[in-house]
Design a protein around this motif. Structure first.
Motif, short mmCIF file in Angstrom:
data_model
loop_
_atom_site.label_atom_id
_atom_site.label_comp_id
_atom_site.label_asym_id
_atom_site.label_seq_id
_atom_site.Cartn_x
_atom_site.Cartn_y
_atom_site.Cartn_z
N ARG A 74 0.70 -1.30 0.10
CA ARG A 74 0.10 0.00 0.10
C ARG A 74 0.78 1.21 -0.21
O ARG A 74 0.46 2.32 -0.70
CB ARG A 74 -0.77 -0.07 1.26
N PHE A 75 2.00 1.24 0.83
CA PHE A 75 2.71 2.57 1.08
C PHE A 75 4.18 2.55 0.26
O PHE A 75 4.94 3.63 0.36
CB PHE A 75 3.02 2.62 2.31
N LYS A 76 4.61 1.48 -0.68
CA LYS A 76 5.75 1.59 -1.11
C LYS A 76 6.10 2.63 -2.12
O LYS A 76 7.29 3.13 -2.06
CB LYS A 76 6.20 0.17 -1.81
N ASP A 77 5.22 3.03 -3.01
CA ASP A 77 5.43 4.16 -3.76
C ASP A 77 5.71 5.38 -2.85
O ASP A 77 6.67 6.17 -3.09
CB ASP A 77 4.23 4.47 -4.77
N GLN A 78 4.90 5.63 -1.90
CA GLN A 78 5.21 6.82 -0.98
C GLN A 78 6.64 6.93 -0.36
O GLN A 78 7.19 7.64 -0.15
CB GLN A 78 4.10 6.95 0.18
N GLU A 82 10.53 10.12 -2.21
CA GLU A 82 11.39 11.21 -1.66
C GLU A 82 13.04 10.72 -2.10
O GLU A 82 13.67 11.53 -2.56
CB GLU A 82 11.43 11.26 -0.08
N VAL A 83 13.24 9.57 -2.01
CA VAL A 83 14.58 9.00 -2.69
C VAL A 83 14.55 9.15 -4.09
O VAL A 83 15.62 9.63 -4.36
CB VAL A 83 14.75 7.42 -2.13
N ALA A 84 13.62 8.74 -4.73
CA ALA A 84 13.65 8.55 -6.26
C ALA A 84 13.78 10.22 -6.58
O ALA A 84 14.19 10.65 -7.54
CB ALA A 84 12.24 8.19 -6.55
N GLY A 88 16.42 11.89 -8.69
CA GLY A 88 16.09 12.17 -10.15
C GLY A 88 15.80 11.05 -10.99
O GLY A 88 15.82 10.88 -12.26
N ILE A 89 15.02 9.80 -10.45
CA ILE A 89 14.88 8.53 -11.01
C ILE A 89 13.28 8.14 -10.59
O ILE A 89 12.86 8.78 -9.57
CB ILE A 89 15.71 7.35 -10.73
N PRO A 90 12.85 7.30 -11.44
CA PRO A 90 11.43 6.77 -11.00
C PRO A 90 11.45 6.32 -9.69
O PRO A 90 12.54 5.43 -9.40
CB PRO A 90 11.08 5.71 -11.87
N TRP A 91 10.57 5.95 -8.87
CA TRP A 91 10.61 5.38 -7.60
C TRP A 91 10.72 3.86 -7.65
O TRP A 91 11.39 3.31 -6.71
CB TRP A 91 9.37 5.84 -6.71
N ARG A 92 10.27 3.36 -8.74
CA ARG A 92 10.48 1.91 -8.96
C ARG A 92 11.85 1.59 -9.16
O ARG A 92 12.27 0.20 -8.85
CB ARG A 92 9.55 1.21 -10.09
N SER A 93 12.49 2.44 -9.70
CA SER A 93 13.94 2.13 -10.07
C SER A 93 14.86 2.04 -8.62
O SER A 93 15.58 1.33 -8.36
CB SER A 93 14.69 3.18 -11.05
#
Length: 124
Positions: A74-78, A82-84, A88-93
């Motif tokens: 539920r929260f992994k994208d959030q 901030e790190v992503a 300057g990269i997508p959060w999934r990366s």
């Protein structure tokens, strides 16, 4: 106050102290407040006891593991946003690289000191 009451305990932790520490920390209580409930124990000793011993011996049941997995999904994208954003990269990366590196390598790389000289960046 008698002088003995101000002295910090230098003895082993009791099962009652351990259980109370787990219970209070589970309620979100801060270390200073936990120490006030454990006469003779400092907030630092309470934190160290919890992090170095109590937290590692906790046994998770299936219900807790399922809740952790659902919360992560539920929260992994959030969590990674901030790190992503900083990188300057997508959060999934960012998340993917975290899993590829593993806990130990993330920890060791996280403790790397970065020194900058003019426009060059070196990792020591």
């Amino acid at each position: 106050m008698p002088e003995e009451s101000l002295a910090k305990k230098q003895c082993k932790w009791t099962l009652e102290e351990d259980n109370l520490t787990i219970e209070l920390r589970g309620q979100g209580m801060k270390w200073d407040n936990i120490a006030k409930r454990l006469p003779g124990r400092s907030s630092i000793s309470c934190r160290l006891r919890y992090q170095n011993y109590l937290e590692k011996r906790t046994i998770w049941d299936g219900k807790q593991l399922n809740k952790l997995a659902r919360s992560y999904a539920r929260f992994k994208d959030q969590m990674w946003q901030e790190v992503a954003t900083e990188m300057g990269i997508p959060w999934r990366s960012a998340e993917s690289m975290h899993w590829q590196l593993g806990e130990q390598e993330m920890r060791s790389r996280g403790m790397t000191v970065v020194v900058t000289f003019d426009h060059a960046v070196r990792s020591l």
